[in-house]
Design a protein around this motif. Structure first.
Motif, mmCIF file in Angstrom:
data_model
loop_
_atom_site.group_PDB
_atom_site.id
_atom_site.type_symbol
_atom_site.label_atom_id
_atom_site.label_comp_id
_atom_site.label_asym_id
_atom_site.label_seq_id
_atom_site.Cartn_x
_atom_site.Cartn_y
_atom_site.Cartn_z
ATOM 1 N N CYS A 167 0.804 -1.269 0.014
ATOM 2 C CA CYS A 167 0.022 -0.100 0.098
ATOM 3 C C CYS A 167 0.799 0.999 0.090
ATOM 4 O O CYS A 167 0.573 2.256 -0.677
ATOM 5 C CB CYS A 167 -0.760 -0.085 1.290
ATOM 6 N N PHE A 207 -5.628 -1.842 -2.628
ATOM 7 C CA PHE A 207 -6.806 -0.729 -2.701
ATOM 8 C C PHE A 207 -6.346 0.386 -3.527
ATOM 9 O O PHE A 207 -6.964 1.497 -3.480
ATOM 10 C CB PHE A 207 -6.836 0.039 -1.259
ATOM 11 N N PRO A 248 1.049 -8.324 4.332
ATOM 12 C CA PRO A 248 1.928 -7.143 4.910
ATOM 13 C C PRO A 248 3.357 -7.923 4.796
ATOM 14 O O PRO A 248 3.426 -9.220 4.827
ATOM 15 C CB PRO A 248 1.636 -7.153 6.422
HETATM 16 S S1 SF4 Z 1 -0.899 -5.574 4.865
HETATM 17 FE FE1 SF4 Z 1 -1.306 -5.147 2.577
HETATM 18 S S2 SF4 Z 1 -3.410 -4.183 2.760
HETATM 19 FE FE2 SF4 Z 1 -2.694 -3.817 4.752
HETATM 20 S S3 SF4 Z 1 -1.560 -1.888 4.702
HETATM 21 FE FE3 SF4 Z 1 0.030 -3.553 4.438
HETATM 22 S S4 SF4 Z 1 0.069 -3.486 2.162
HETATM 23 FE FE4 SF4 Z 1 -1.666 -2.400 2.651
#
Ligand code: SF4
Lengths: 588, 209
Positions: B112, B119, B143
């Motif tokens: 992200c 998203f 993550p």
């Molecule tokens: S786990 Fe995935 S969706 Fe959640 S903040 Fe991190 S990168 Fe974004």
């Protein structure tokens, strides 16, 4: 234990269509259920539903935009706290001038949800006490969840997008936008002299409160807590008005993590939403998957093989333990026991995550349920040990030992007790009215647990108690969580004992695309934070037409103001910690 | 310690070995910086949970001199952007970044923060924090596991090792300009794109006419 409000049983209670012929008519669309209520008589009907029919718990309120039929709909789901299925009712309104009477004064639980429907669809709720945007900011242009509203990075109505196919025409969507960013401005927009509203409406609202209190002449100050604050559990913001140290008004501000789950979810295929549900309450992805799978299974009429059902329960309860350990650790953090209890409690969570990782491939974002079962069977070995042995040791020894340690150090700890007992109590009636769920509701003395009230999966096979509190204060919430860990261990023991050693884990052939019959469904599961509900509408296509999430921590926050007003500023973070919010779910 | 800093080309008399070290100023600066990176307590979303796990006893960031998480940007060296950057949040993030004293580093943790992640197409999502503030290290994952985060931090240390006080911008005579705070208007407005917005709008009106 306070009894929930009971319906009037002396006279025969008429059903809705008998009592309100022509006003409340059954929803006859294919695959739909419930009633459609005339907007002008809604007040009367909703009152009847609450007081006479006994649906005292309003769970979910949401909007749906039926673009082709040229109307919008507000959908409500109400339950009885004694248990049983939902009563679903709808109010329809036109798209040009959408107006619906607010039911916040009847069901305070509707307050934030109506605001959300306003924010997303532009539906005006007449009589709402504080109708402002909730997830987006005030100056934002457009009603993002309407079907004819397109986001800046819009590519196509539904996925998979063409450019994502392997060997396809791959490009970065930024290249299509002149600003190279995910933005679009309304026609004729001029930045020169542009003067945004900012937080004006918020502060205006805060100032409407009676400034009374003590008769000393003191200055009242407004303090912003968050969105960047170590104790707000993420990017949550509270605006507090203080008289000395006493909180006399508080407004939560949402949306700092609003990631547009629902809009994205309506472009996704049904299965693509599964990994997105992981990211709702990211501490409990297994439970989220389960609740979503339940909803879609309900629509598709799918059965789940027995072994898969047991595995789901196993995962759910381990998740519940992990989540409650985390919540308790952070509550203690907020109480001032900085880090130490948390580090101890995270230890067992890490082991549970190891199991999740071995089974599903990742620690947190498990993406594990499928429609009709689960994605993988349990692994044979875990850390070079037989998985079943490992689980046995975990469930029969480690977790109970950890729980015992937790209780020994914390439950009777002088400081915890002095600080938490009597802090921000709620009564059963208030908790029900405010739509609280999960440990919040049970701490207030309402023995309401979806696993009991409307058992899903195979939860009716297990023997477990529902811990309840008496006063609903911070200490009760803590105790309920601790006792729930105990009950979860109890379920896990039975689950491990009864789980069939072999068997199918999917009732249908796994696939990527699913045709879901047209209709609607509301599915829910008891998440560690409370009732997680999904309201889905299908038009018989490969993707949901409407995909709404009833997020427990979001709705539990409806009562935040009530819980905090009258306490001291230092207690606000404790109260917030005791609600146990996860921002991914609050803002979605 | 002296071994780490030692410049092998400059001999130290045998009797002073172990007590005296001859090194360069760059090396000394970099060594002390890389061994005491204070990250900011700054969780945005799911990735923050893994960041907390990385700091807790099992993965233990303290081994690398990074356990001192500071709650205020004024005392932090590193901003770990751990999660989805939303439009509503980005003014605050830029403000926090501006409040951090130099030298400061930014790590984009997870899909992200690096590029919008799952998203990305969302109407309230900024597709990567590097659209607003400069990023030193990107850590992929959704993550990233705590191990991956630690690997990213080690990469940052390697980056710090390459710095020289002669060239780093914060010892230049020109003041470093703060990044203009984005504005929440009808959509997110980057003040740096003000003239471009006006131009685009003019083109749009012309096309209309
Ligand atoms: S786990 Fe995935 S969706 Fe959640 S903040 Fe991190 S990168 Fe974004």
């Amino acid at each position: 234990m306070a009894a929930p409000a009971t319906p009037n049983t002396e006279t025969e209670v008429l059903s809705l269509e008998e009592k309100f012929a022509g006003i409340a008519s059954p929803d006859t669309r294919e695959g739909y259920e419930g009633y459609i209520i005339a907007a002008d008589k809604a007040e009367e009907v909703v009152k009847y539903i609450r007081d006479d029919l006994g649906y005292d718990y309003l769970s979910s309120v949401t909007g749906v935009d039926y673009l082709e039929d040229d109307h919008m709909e507000v959908v409500y789901h109400a339950f009885k706290t004694e248990g049983g299925p939902a009563l679903n009712f709808k109010i329809q309104t036109d798209r040009e001038n959408p107006r619906v009477p607010s039911i916040t004064h009847l069901y305070p639980a509707a307050e934030f949800q109506e605001r959300e429907a306003y924010d997303m669809y532009g539906i005006l709720f007449d009589g709402h006490p504080d109708l402002r945007r909730i997830l987006m900011w005030d100056d934002f242009e457009g009603w993002p969840m309407r079907k004819d509203w397109k986001e800046a990075y819009y590519e196509a109505e539904t996925k998979p997008f063409k450019n994502r196919w392997p060997g396809g025409d791959v490009y970065r969507i930024e290249a299509n936008n002149p600003f190279n960013k995910n933005v679009v401005y309304p026609e004729g927009f001029n930045l020169n002299g542009y003067n945004p509203l900012g937080d004006k409406t918020l502060y205006d609202m805060l100032n409407q409160y009676d400034r009374g209190g003590s008769n000393l002449k003191t200055d009242q100050i407004v303090v912003n807590i968050g969105p960047q604050h170590p104790s707000t559990h993420g990017v949550f913001r509270m605006v507090v008005r203080l008289d000395g140290e006493n909180v006399n008004a508080l407004k939560p501000v949402f949306g700092y993590l609003h990631r547009n789950h629902e809009k994205i979810g309506e472009r996704n295929t049904w299965l693509m939403n599964m990994p997105y549900t992981d990211r709702l309450d990211y501490l409990t992805s297994m439970c989220n998957n389960h609740a979503y799978a339940l909803t879609v299974e309900k629509m598709m009429g799918l059965e789940v093989p027995e072994r898969a059902d047991y595995i789901r329960v196993l995962m759910n309860e381990l998740t519940r333990i992990a989540s409650h350990l985390w919540a308790t650790g952070f509550l203690l953090n907020d109480l001032g026991a900085f880090q130490t209890p948390m580090l101890y409690l995270i230890k067992n969570r890490e082991l549970i995550l190891d199991f999740f990782e071995a089974t599903s491939g990742t620690r947190m974002m498990c993406n594990y349920s499928r429609f009709g079962g689960v994605a993988y069977d349990l692994p044979d070995t875990l850390r070079d040990e037989n998985t079943m042995d490992w689980l046995h040791e975990m469930i029969h020894e480690r977790l109970p030992r950890g729980l015992e340690e937790l209780e020994r150090f914390l439950s009777n700890n002088e400081i915890v007790r002095t600080r938490a007992i009597g802090l921000s109590p709620v009564t059963a009636q208030e908790a029900i009215a405010l739509g609280m769920s999960g440990p919040m509701l049970r701490a207030a003395g309402v023995p309401y647990d979806v696993r009991r009230a409307e058992p899903y999966g195979i939860y009716d096979r297990f023997d477990f108690d529902i811990p309840v509190g008496t006063t609903g204060d911070v200490y009760d919430r803590y105790l309920v969580r601790v006792n729930e860990i105990r009950e979860s261990i109890k379920i896990l023991k039975q689950c491990l004992r009864d789980m069939p050693a072999k068997g199918d884990i999917m009732s249908v052939k796994p696939g990527y695309t699913h045709k879901v019959p047209a209709g609607e469904a509301y599915g829910r599961g008891e998440n560690p934070k409370g009732e997680l509900g999904f309201y889905c509408v299908s038009k018989g296509k490969g993707h949901p037409y409407r995909y709404h999430i009833r997020a427990p921590s979001f709705i539990n926050l409806t009562g935040l103001e009530k819980l905090c007003v009258g306490t001291k500023i230092a207690d606000v973070v404790v109260v917030l910690g005791s609600i146990d919010i996860v921002l991914g779910e609050v803002d979605r | 310690m002296t071994d780490e800093l030692k410049n092998p080309n400059i001999p130290v008399p045998a009797e002073l070995e172990g007590t005296v070290t001859i090194t360069t100023l760059d090396k000394l600066y970099n060594w002390s910086r890389r061994s005491s990176i204070f990250p900011m307590i700054f969780g945005l979303a799911c990735c923050a949970i893994e960041m907390i796990c990385a700091a807790s006893s099992r993965f233990d960031l303290a081994r690398f001199g990074m356990e001192v998480f500071r709650a205020t940007p004024r005392q932090s060296d590193l901003m770990i952007v751990s999660g989805t950057v939303t439009k509503k949040m980005v003014p605050q993030i830029v403000r926090l970044y501006n409040q951090m004293p130099e030298p400061k580093y930014v790590m984009a943790m997870g899909a992200c923060a690096s590029g919008g992640g799952p998203f990305k197409e969302g109407y309230n999502v900024v597709s990567g924090i590097d659209k607003f503030i400069p990023v030193d290290v990107y850590v992929p994952g959704c993550p990233p596991t705590p191990q991956a985060l630690i690997f990213g931090l080690i990469k940052l240390q390697e980056k710090i090792d390459q710095q020289s006080i002669k060239s780093v911008p914060w010892y230049n005579s020109d003041a470093i300009e703060a990044i203009p705070i984005p504005i929440l208007g009808p959509d997110l407005i980057d003040p740096r794109q003000g003239s471009q917005i006006a131009r685009e709008m003019a083109v749009a009106t012309e096309a209309e006419a």
